[in-house]
Design an enzyme around this catalytic site. Structure first.
Site, PDB file in Angstrom:
ATOM      1  N   GLU A 107      84.607  66.720  49.159  1.00  0.00           N
ATOM      2  CA  GLU A 107      84.087  67.860  48.409  1.00  0.00           C
ATOM      3  C   GLU A 107      83.122  68.668  49.283  1.00  0.00           C
ATOM      4  O   GLU A 107      83.280  69.873  49.470  1.00  0.00           O
ATOM      5  CB  GLU A 107      83.379  67.326  47.174  1.00  0.00           C
ATOM      6  N   ASP A 357      80.509  67.472  37.305  1.00  0.00           N
ATOM      7  CA  ASP A 357      81.702  68.207  37.705  1.00  0.00           C
ATOM      8  C   ASP A 357      81.878  69.468  36.866  1.00  0.00           C
ATOM      9  O   ASP A 357      82.290  70.512  37.366  1.00  0.00           O
ATOM     10  CB  ASP A 357      82.950  67.329  37.570  1.00  0.00           C
TER      11      ASP A 357
END
Length: 477
Positions: A107, A357
């Site tokens: 990420e 998230d």
């Protein structure tokens, strides 16, 4: 990939009477085949800080550059997350670390590459890609995730996981396509177009493979065995304090798990044309924050020809999915959901909730609105969630909630503020959306323990809102 950094908050629901009517209007895949009416077509990227706050383009550019310099080249103990670590035959190596958890994640590596290509920082881009290919790419034939990037590694390049997380792959691919168009293709791992094509083909066409752990990342590595006690981080002071106050052991212990076969397949659900939460087939569902229709539109134009129709369909599906998963009162969406939009339970068995998230989902639909402007429902989505958070106080809303608006934390997080502010790209112009812009502008660059996720979202959000996060395509200049 879902995280548990150290973030917390509070909420009141605001019901929009017309929400149900707006939700009932899906956008067809045929619409996804057009260029839309956004910045991709007009080549005009809005600077909301200038438009709405009266700042000059020079001021906003200077803020973006200062933020980049702090996060990539500032003080190593308190400011930066980017670290160069030697070189190999392909050149310099560098990683971006989740400072609090003391690891390297696909990420963050792919976010760093996206930031670098957008701002024209080729050395940093190539060094991050080199580290990713050197340490994170799974090449052992016995590992069913071969061809994917291991989502978490220690900063010395040893694994903390042997599976993959699709959000990393998605940002890698998009950043590489942009690099090909900004700098042209080089040789080997720096033939950016070829590398991006390889990632996209793997996401959709990875074979279904079963293996039994322990697995390796590379053929000559020792087998990776997850420890009973997760890796303690010397930087994770806040979480340690919370555990001590609650009388819980630190670091936490994992329950012993017997090795069992693992089956890994594509990162997308072919039948539903959407990204999966993970490619391990025994873990169901998707993550709404992994849905990136703004990127899919470009892959439908630039990606491998045999997959372009799929990505056009995925863009339309994701737009509908945002509407399905957003709570009709608060606009908050879950960290994970089934393919029909039903929230999936959290790992502890509690009802699905708005978590770390989820912050990104607001930004995802708003960037899609800005670049493509194909789905009028996105304005209502941004209005709904910004009004809800505004009712909690723009300077103090929580960073985790139940979907109907009950706080699950007592922390106000810069990263969530930043992502919510990007919602102003889609929201109705007015005091509420302006308040988010002002709040972000007045917030200092994250430093200290939580500077990784907060900092990456802060910088990318400032770039979006300052008109400096664009579709890079030399042919359209």
């Amino acid at each position: 990939m879902s995280r548990a950094p150290l973030l917390l908050g509070g909420v009141i629901a605001i019901i929009l009477a017309w929400a149900g009517a707006v939700q009932a209007q899906p956008v067809s895949a045929a619409t996804a085949a057009t260029d839309g009416a956004g910045a991709y077509r007009s080549q005009r990227y809005r600077n909301l800080f200038a438009e709405r706050l009266g700042l000059s383009p020079q001021e906003t550019h200077a803020r973006i550059e200062r933020t980049f310099q702090q996060l990539f080249h500032g003080d190593g103990q308190e400011q930066r997350v980017y670290f160069e670590t030697g070189a190999n035959d392909n050149g310099p190596l560098a990683y971006i670390t989740d400072w609090a958890n003391n690891d390297v994640r696909t990420e963050g590596m792919s976010y760093g590459m996206m930031i670098a290509v957008q701002l024209g920082k080729k050395r940093e881009f190539d060094a991050l890609w080199n580290w990713s290919k050197t340490y994170m790419l799974t090449t052992d034939p016995a590992n069913p995730s071969r061809g994917y990037f291991a989502w978490s590694m220690s900063t010395d390049g040893t694994p903390r996981a042997t599976g993959a997380a699709p959000d990393g792959e998605e940002y890698y691919a998009m950043a590489l396509y942009f690099a090909a168009r900004r700098w042209g293709n080089g040789k080997g791992i720096y033939h950016y177009q070829k590398e991006a094509d390889t990632i996209l083909r793997g996401m959709r066409h990875h074979p279904v493979v079963t293996g039994t752990p322990p697995f390796r990342i590379h053929p000559n590595d020792p087998p990776f065995v997850e420890p009973d006690t997760p890796w303690p981080s010397p930087n994770n002071r806040h979480e340690q304090e919370l555990a001590q106050r609650a009388g819980k052991p630190w670091p936490l212990r994992r329950p012993h798990r017997e090795a069992r076969p693992v089956t890994v397949g594509p990162m997308v659900d072919e039948a539903h044309a959407m990204v999966r939460f993970v490619p391990e087939t025994f873990i169901p569902g998707t993550d709404p924050s992994y849905h990136l229709p703004a990127f899919y539109e470009l892959w439908a134009r630039w990606g491998p020809r045999e997959d372009r129709a799929f990505w056009a369909r995925a863009a339309a599906v994701s737009r509908d999915f945002f509407v399905k998963t957003a709570d009709p009162a608060t606009g908050l969406g879950p960290d994970r959901a089934d393919v029909d939009g039903t929230p999936l339970k959290n790992w502890d068995g509690s009802p699905g909730s708005f978590g770390y998230d989820s912050w990104r989902t607001i930004s995802n639909w708003s960037v899609d609105r800005n670049w493509w402007n194909k789905d009028p429902r996105q304005q209502a989505l941004s209005d709904r969630v910004q009004r809800f958070l505004s009712s909690q106080g723009v300077d103090r809303f929580a960073d985790r909630y139940t979907l109907d608006g009950k706080p699950l934390s007592d922390r106000h997080s810069t990263g969530m503020l930043a992502a919510a502010a990007v919602g102003s790209l889609a929201a109705t112009p007015g005091q509420v959306s302006d308040d988010f812009l002002r709040a972000l502008w007045d917030t200092p660059v994250p430093s200290g323990e939580q500077r990784y996720f907060d900092g990456m979202l802060y910088l990318m959000s400032t770039m979006h809102l300052g008109g400096e996060f664009r579709v890079i395509d030399a042919a359209r200049k």
